[in-house]
Design a protein around this motif. Structure first.
Motif, mmCIF file in Angstrom:
data_model
loop_
_atom_site.group_PDB
_atom_site.id
_atom_site.type_symbol
_atom_site.label_atom_id
_atom_site.label_comp_id
_atom_site.label_asym_id
_atom_site.label_seq_id
_atom_site.Cartn_x
_atom_site.Cartn_y
_atom_site.Cartn_z
ATOM 1 N N LEU A 20 1.015 -1.336 0.141
ATOM 2 C CA LEU A 20 0.101 -0.190 -0.065
ATOM 3 C C LEU A 20 0.999 1.136 -0.198
ATOM 4 N N LYS A 21 0.704 1.949 -0.922
ATOM 5 C CA LYS A 21 1.585 3.246 -0.896
ATOM 6 C C LYS A 21 0.426 4.461 -1.119
ATOM 7 N N LYS A 22 1.055 5.505 -0.606
ATOM 8 C CA LYS A 22 0.672 6.953 -0.710
ATOM 9 C C LYS A 22 1.416 7.828 -1.776
ATOM 10 N N THR A 23 0.926 8.316 -2.592
ATOM 11 C CA THR A 23 1.773 9.139 -3.617
ATOM 12 C C THR A 23 1.237 10.698 -3.534
ATOM 13 N N VAL A 24 2.099 11.437 -3.647
ATOM 14 C CA VAL A 24 1.600 13.044 -3.756
ATOM 15 C C VAL A 24 2.148 13.268 -5.335
ATOM 16 N N LEU A 25 1.142 13.787 -5.970
ATOM 17 C CA LEU A 25 1.734 14.149 -7.381
ATOM 18 C C LEU A 25 1.009 15.187 -7.863
ATOM 19 N N GLU A 26 1.626 15.859 -9.248
ATOM 20 C CA GLU A 26 0.938 17.012 -9.719
ATOM 21 C C GLU A 26 0.343 16.400 -10.919
ATOM 22 N N TYR A 27 -0.765 16.846 -11.240
ATOM 23 C CA TYR A 27 -1.604 16.481 -12.464
ATOM 24 C C TYR A 27 -1.919 17.658 -13.376
ATOM 25 N N ARG A 28 -1.622 17.614 -14.693
ATOM 26 C CA ARG A 28 -1.898 18.831 -15.459
ATOM 27 C C ARG A 28 -3.387 18.349 -15.961
ATOM 28 N N GLU A 35 -2.666 20.616 -10.740
ATOM 29 C CA GLU A 35 -3.292 20.441 -9.269
ATOM 30 C C GLU A 35 -2.594 19.373 -8.699
ATOM 31 N N THR A 36 -2.495 19.491 -7.353
ATOM 32 C CA THR A 36 -1.862 18.451 -6.478
ATOM 33 C C THR A 36 -2.959 17.495 -6.063
ATOM 34 N N GLN A 37 -2.560 16.090 -6.373
ATOM 35 C CA GLN A 37 -3.394 15.127 -5.702
ATOM 36 C C GLN A 37 -2.747 13.977 -5.030
ATOM 37 N N ILE A 38 -3.470 13.632 -4.047
ATOM 38 C CA ILE A 38 -2.729 12.597 -3.110
ATOM 39 C C ILE A 38 -3.576 11.491 -3.402
ATOM 40 N N ARG A 39 -2.950 10.280 -3.698
ATOM 41 C CA ARG A 39 -3.635 8.936 -4.256
ATOM 42 C C ARG A 39 -2.866 7.844 -3.373
ATOM 43 N N GLN A 40 -3.828 6.918 -2.951
ATOM 44 C CA GLN A 40 -3.312 5.664 -2.470
ATOM 45 C C GLN A 40 -3.568 4.522 -3.404
ATOM 46 N N THR A 41 -2.441 3.550 -3.759
ATOM 47 C CA THR A 41 -2.508 2.376 -4.394
ATOM 48 C C THR A 41 -2.224 1.162 -3.646
ATOM 49 N N TYR A 42 -3.000 0.252 -4.080
ATOM 50 C CA TYR A 42 -2.918 -1.193 -3.163
ATOM 51 C C TYR A 42 -2.534 -2.340 -4.377
ATOM 52 N N ASP A 43 -1.343 -2.562 -4.348
ATOM 53 C CA ASP A 43 -0.644 -3.387 -5.214
ATOM 54 C C ASP A 43 -0.462 -4.959 -4.727
#
Length: 192
Positions: A20-28, A35-43
């Motif tokens: 389980l990861k938490k990622t902070v990213l910028e999305y155009r 915009e800044t987005q915070i997402r969690q991914t389950y792998d």
């Protein structure tokens, strides 16, 4: 998309049965604004699922097993599902053949790959490879039931395709991958 995403940070929140990861990213956005987005991914890796069908008797092979996530959200009965499992280090076809032998107790000869969708792309990275196959009683090599050493306690079910479809309609079958395969088979019948 590469020019529209900038990863700012990644943090592993859990690395146990899956990652389980938490990622902070910028999305155009399409309008050009960032915009800044915070997402969690389950792998937990990719998987494969199969629905064996006997065109002579119009029956399918399914499994019934306890699923804690369904239980904890109010589904108190074991789930009725199509046979499925993780790929681990195998290609999808090899993996699903092994699962069919382990869970169902059937050695399937000719299998057909259908499609490989993402089942919950908002948070889960898993891609699931869908298969169907013909089977007959002569293909049975064991009682099936899964691998007890992996915590599996699987009941093998054989039922008419129309009963499985009715199970979707009346809520006995609530597993998405199974619903997709039952409906696909009903819409695209395999000939005897």
């Amino acid at each position: 998309m590469e020019d529209r995403i900038r990863i700012r940070s990644e943090e592993v929140l859990s690395d146990d049965w899956a990652v389980l990861k938490k990622t902070v990213l910028e999305y155009r956005r399409r309008d050009g604004q960032w915009e800044t987005q915070i997402r969690q991914t389950y792998d937990r890796g990719d998987g494969a699922v199969i629905l064996p069908y006997d065109p002579q008797r119009s029956t399918v092979l399914l499994v019934r097993q306890f699923r804690y996530p369904a239980y904890v959200t109010g589904h108190r009965e074991p789930l009725i599902e199509a046979c499925a499992g993780l790929l681990d280090e195998n290609d999808p076809e090899t993996a699903i053949r092994k699962e069919a032998e382990e869970e169902l107790g059937y050695r399937l000869d000719k299998i057909e790959r259908l499609f490989s969708p993402y089942m919950s792309p908002g948070s889960v990275t898993e891609r699931l490879w869908f298969f169907i196959a013909r089977y007959s009683p002569a293909d049975r090599i064991s009682a099936g039931g899964g691998a007890p050493e992996e915590g599996e306690d699987i009941e093998v079910l054989e039922m008419p395709l129309d009963e499985a479809l009715a199970g979707v309609a009346d809520g006995r079958i609530v597993d998405a991958k199974t619903i997709i395969l039952i409906q696909h088979l009903k819409l695209n019948p395999m000939k005897a």
